[in-house]
Structure formats: C-alpha cells, structure tokens
Write a protein that holds these residues in place. Structure first.
Motif, PDB file in Angstrom:
ATOM      1  N   LYS A   1     -43.331  43.802   0.222  1.00  0.00           N
ATOM      2  CA  LYS A   1     -44.648  43.847  -0.424  1.00  0.00           C
ATOM      3  C   LYS A   1     -44.746  45.010  -1.401  1.00  0.00           C
ATOM      4  O   LYS A   1     -45.368  44.895  -2.455  1.00  0.00           O
ATOM      5  CB  LYS A   1     -45.736  43.946   0.640  1.00  0.00           C
ATOM      6  N   TRP A   2     -44.132  46.154  -1.044  1.00  0.00           N
ATOM      7  CA  TRP A   2     -44.194  47.348  -1.883  1.00  0.00           C
ATOM      8  C   TRP A   2     -42.808  47.675  -2.409  1.00  0.00           C
ATOM      9  O   TRP A   2     -41.952  48.118  -1.658  1.00  0.00           O
ATOM     10  CB  TRP A   2     -44.727  48.537  -1.095  1.00  0.00           C
ATOM     11  N   ASP A   3     -42.581  47.432  -3.691  1.00  0.00           N
ATOM     12  CA  ASP A   3     -41.293  47.800  -4.274  1.00  0.00           C
ATOM     13  C   ASP A   3     -41.330  49.279  -4.653  1.00  0.00           C
ATOM     14  O   ASP A   3     -42.319  49.984  -4.431  1.00  0.00           O
ATOM     15  CB  ASP A   3     -40.955  46.914  -5.477  1.00  0.00           C
ATOM     16  N   ASP A   4     -40.233  49.772  -5.247  1.00  0.00           N
ATOM     17  CA  ASP A   4     -40.133  51.200  -5.545  1.00  0.00           C
ATOM     18  C   ASP A   4     -41.188  51.662  -6.546  1.00  0.00           C
ATOM     19  O   ASP A   4     -41.722  52.765  -6.425  1.00  0.00           O
ATOM     20  CB  ASP A   4     -38.735  51.523  -6.068  1.00  0.00           C
TER      21      ASP A   4
ATOM     22  N   LEU B   1     -44.513  51.926  -4.753  1.00  0.00           N
ATOM     23  CA  LEU B   1     -44.520  53.136  -3.933  1.00  0.00           C
ATOM     24  C   LEU B   1     -44.773  54.369  -4.790  1.00  0.00           C
ATOM     25  O   LEU B   1     -45.515  55.273  -4.397  1.00  0.00           O
ATOM     26  CB  LEU B   1     -43.198  53.275  -3.187  1.00  0.00           C
ATOM     27  N   GLY B   2     -44.145  54.403  -5.980  1.00  0.00           N
ATOM     28  CA  GLY B   2     -44.381  55.523  -6.885  1.00  0.00           C
ATOM     29  C   GLY B   2     -45.840  55.615  -7.292  1.00  0.00           C
ATOM     30  O   GLY B   2     -46.419  56.706  -7.332  1.00  0.00           O
ATOM     31  N   ASP B   3     -46.449  54.463  -7.587  1.00  0.00           N
ATOM     32  CA  ASP B   3     -47.866  54.447  -7.955  1.00  0.00           C
ATOM     33  C   ASP B   3     -48.733  54.972  -6.823  1.00  0.00           C
ATOM     34  O   ASP B   3     -49.663  55.763  -7.037  1.00  0.00           O
ATOM     35  CB  ASP B   3     -48.300  53.017  -8.302  1.00  0.00           C
ATOM     36  N   ILE B   4     -48.443  54.524  -5.598  1.00  0.00           N
ATOM     37  CA  ILE B   4     -49.235  54.942  -4.442  1.00  0.00           C
ATOM     38  C   ILE B   4     -49.069  56.440  -4.196  1.00  0.00           C
ATOM     39  O   ILE B   4     -50.033  57.145  -3.866  1.00  0.00           O
ATOM     40  CB  ILE B   4     -48.811  54.143  -3.190  1.00  0.00           C
TER      41      ILE B   4
ATOM     42  N   TYR C   1     -36.079  56.697 -10.928  1.00  0.00           N
ATOM     43  CA  TYR C   1     -36.420  58.107 -11.093  1.00  0.00           C
ATOM     44  C   TYR C   1     -37.115  58.360 -12.427  1.00  0.00           C
ATOM     45  O   TYR C   1     -38.003  59.214 -12.518  1.00  0.00           O
ATOM     46  CB  TYR C   1     -35.172  58.979 -10.959  1.00  0.00           C
ATOM     47  N   GLU C   2     -36.727  57.631 -13.446  1.00  0.00           N
ATOM     48  CA  GLU C   2     -37.387  57.796 -14.743  1.00  0.00           C
ATOM     49  C   GLU C   2     -38.827  57.281 -14.683  1.00  0.00           C
ATOM     50  O   GLU C   2     -39.738  57.860 -15.283  1.00  0.00           O
ATOM     51  CB  GLU C   2     -36.579  57.077 -15.822  1.00  0.00           C
ATOM     52  N   TYR C   3     -39.034  56.186 -13.931  1.00  0.00           N
ATOM     53  CA  TYR C   3     -40.394  55.677 -13.737  1.00  0.00           C
ATOM     54  C   TYR C   3     -41.242  56.707 -13.001  1.00  0.00           C
ATOM     55  O   TYR C   3     -42.381  57.011 -13.391  1.00  0.00           O
ATOM     56  CB  TYR C   3     -40.339  54.369 -12.940  1.00  0.00           C
ATOM     57  N   ASN C   4     -40.684  57.273 -11.948  1.00  0.00           N
ATOM     58  CA  ASN C   4     -41.412  58.283 -11.174  1.00  0.00           C
ATOM     59  C   ASN C   4     -41.680  59.540 -11.995  1.00  0.00           C
ATOM     60  O   ASN C   4     -42.724  60.176 -11.844  1.00  0.00           O
ATOM     61  CB  ASN C   4     -40.638  58.634  -9.910  1.00  0.00           C
ATOM     62  N   ALA C   5     -40.738  59.893 -12.861  1.00  0.00           N
ATOM     63  CA  ALA C   5     -40.940  61.068 -13.715  1.00  0.00           C
ATOM     64  C   ALA C   5     -42.131  60.846 -14.642  1.00  0.00           C
ATOM     65  O   ALA C   5     -42.912  61.776 -14.900  1.00  0.00           O
ATOM     66  CB  ALA C   5     -39.679  61.358 -14.512  1.00  0.00           C
ATOM     67  N   ALA C   6     -42.278  59.623 -15.133  1.00  0.00           N
ATOM     68  CA  ALA C   6     -43.415  59.309 -16.000  1.00  0.00           C
ATOM     69  C   ALA C   6     -44.740  59.427 -15.246  1.00  0.00           C
ATOM     70  O   ALA C   6     -45.790  59.669 -15.860  1.00  0.00           O
ATOM     71  CB  ALA C   6     -43.262  57.903 -16.571  1.00  0.00           C
ATOM     72  N   LEU C   7     -44.694  59.273 -13.927  1.00  0.00           N
ATOM     73  CA  LEU C   7     -45.895  59.418 -13.100  1.00  0.00           C
ATOM     74  C   LEU C   7     -46.175  60.877 -12.759  1.00  0.00           C
ATOM     75  O   LEU C   7     -47.224  61.191 -12.198  1.00  0.00           O
ATOM     76  CB  LEU C   7     -45.740  58.625 -11.801  1.00  0.00           C
TER      77      LEU C   7
END
Length: 272
Positions: free
Chosen positions: A52-55, A58-61, A99-105
């Motif tokens: 249900k929760w992809d990576d 999870l980063g958004d949450i 990791y690049e997606y999470n860095a943008a967050l």
C-alpha cells in the motif's frame, strides 16, 4: 594489430582516469577528524509496510509533501540499509532515485548502514560450530583493498567487502552523510558478558568476545578490518562523510574495538 594497440591504449587510459578520480587517502582518523557542524535531524528507519505504501509514499509521510497534500510527521533524515544481496540481485542503482526523491522533500544528512554479505561472498568458516550459526560477514577481508587499477576498477574486486562498499558509496554519496558499519555489531547474545565488570569471568574488558557470544559470529578483528576497509574506501570517495559504529551497546565492546587492531591472529599491533 592496430586495433589491438588502440584497445590497449583505451584500457590504459580508462584505468588512469579511474585512478585519478579515486586516489586513495593517505591519512587516518588518528591524524584528524573533521567536526560535524550540521544540526541534529529527527530520523527514522523506513522499514517495510506492504504494497500500500511504496518508498515515495513513505517519504511523503515522513517529511511531508505539499504537492501530494501530505503534511508529514516532521522527519528530517532517514536511516536505511542496502545489503550486498539486494545490490547484486537488483542492482546498486535502485536506490538512487529514492534518495533523490527524499532529498527533494528535505531529507538530508542521512545514515545508511552497510553489511551482510551475499551468500556467494560470505565467509565460509564456521567460528561457532556449537550452534551452527554462520557469520554473515564477508570472505576475503584480508585481500588488499586496492590493486592499482589492475581490473579497471579503483578497488581490488577480490576483496568482496571493499568492492561492495565502493559500489554503494559511489552511487549514494551525495545523499548519505553517515555510513554505519554493520547494525549493532556488539549485540551480546549471551545476555550478560557485555555488562560484566573487569575481573569477572568472561568479561569483555579483559577478554575479546567469543564468536558464539555476539552478533557477528566471527573474530572481532574481522570487524575492525571492515572498519579499516570502510574508512579507506569511503574517505576516498566522499572525504567529508563520516564512518560510524552504531549499536556499540556496551562500553566494554567499544574498548574491544579500540584496544585491538585488524591483525587476524590476535589483534596485536605489528608493523603490518
């Protein structure tokens, strides 16, 4: 003949470029340690929460994502893992986008813990035959770390752990700040020896841990060897990053690490 000469020249050029980009360090932590001047960042182990929760979700949450209308819970950094089996089976590049997606967050100065060999690269020696618990540390730890570009790579590919660290760090160094060498390496399976005081039978102040008594299931000198390999490779690729031990657990285990060397015989200091 001309084609062969050009091929040899190209190979030599690529090796030269590789060695120029990754010139190994000529210092140790005994020479200096650069203080970390960043801020404490609330972190989390992402874990696995089913399909249900992809990576990305999870980063958004964790961090929050205005575009996805997710407020987030205030996490500022993550502590993940990338064992060798995942890298060899699925490729070491699979986490770059994450990791690049999470860095943008806004998730930065992250921690990633290294360790756990693929079965093909695992140390085959059974150091604890009494309970059939096989170590998950790497074979060939005492192969040279560097080979002068003999195989076209900066590290010696026969040193499986050095190659693994090189493959992970070279891809994620822009998004990881703290490289944790193994997770809880000093976890005391005996339940008591790590706590014992000096002079008590089996204590770790006066004795090195028996492989059967702690998590690594191998001589502690092998762990110290992984620290040496980690430091050389990580500092070569990312000199501003930090090599850390996490989950020391006991002052006595920290003393074990500090009082020994990576000498596989007995941890004693020698010219080697």
């Amino acid at each position: 003949m001309l084609f062969k000469q050009k091929t040899n020249l190209l190979t030599a050029f690529l090796i030269f470029c590789c060695l120029s980009l990754f010139s190994q360090i000529n210092y140790t932590a005994n020479d200096f340690i650069t203080p970390y001047e960043g801020f404490f960042r609330q972190g989390v182990n992402p874990g696995y929460y089913g399909p249900k929760w992809d990576d990305s979700t999870l980063g958004d949450i964790m961090a929050g994502n205005n575009a996805a209308e997710v407020e987030g819970v205030g996490v500022k950094a993550i502590r993940g893992s990338l064992p060798e089996s995942i890298g060899l089976v699925f490729g070491y590049d699979i986490w770059k986008d994450k990791y690049e997606y999470n860095a943008a967050l806004g998730l930065t100065d992250n921690t990633l813990f290294l360790g756990v060999a693929h079965p093909d690269h695992r140390d085959p020696v059974d150091y604890c035959p009494s309970d059939d618990a096989q170590t998950d540390m790497f074979a060939n730890l005492y192969e040279p770390i560097w080979d002068g570009g003999a195989n076209g790579t900066a590290v010696n590919e026969n040193n499986y752990y050095a190659k693994y660290v090189f493959d992970v760090v070279s891809r994620l160094k822009d998004n990881v700040k703290f490289w944790e060498i193994w997770n809880e390496p000093g976890f005391d399976y005996s339940g008591v020896k790590g706590w014992l005081a000096k002079g008590q039978p089996g204590n770790w102040w006066d004795n090195n841990p028996d492989p059967c008594d702690y998590k690594l299931r191998a001589p502690v000198f092998h762990y110290i060897r992984t620290l040496r390999i980690s430091y050389e490779v990580i500092k070569t690729l990312a000199p501003d990053d930090y090599v850390v031990v996490s989950g020391v657990g006991y002052d006595s285990f920290l003393d074990v690490i500090l009082r020994n060397t990576d000498n596989p015989v007995d941890g004693a200091e020698t010219n080697a």
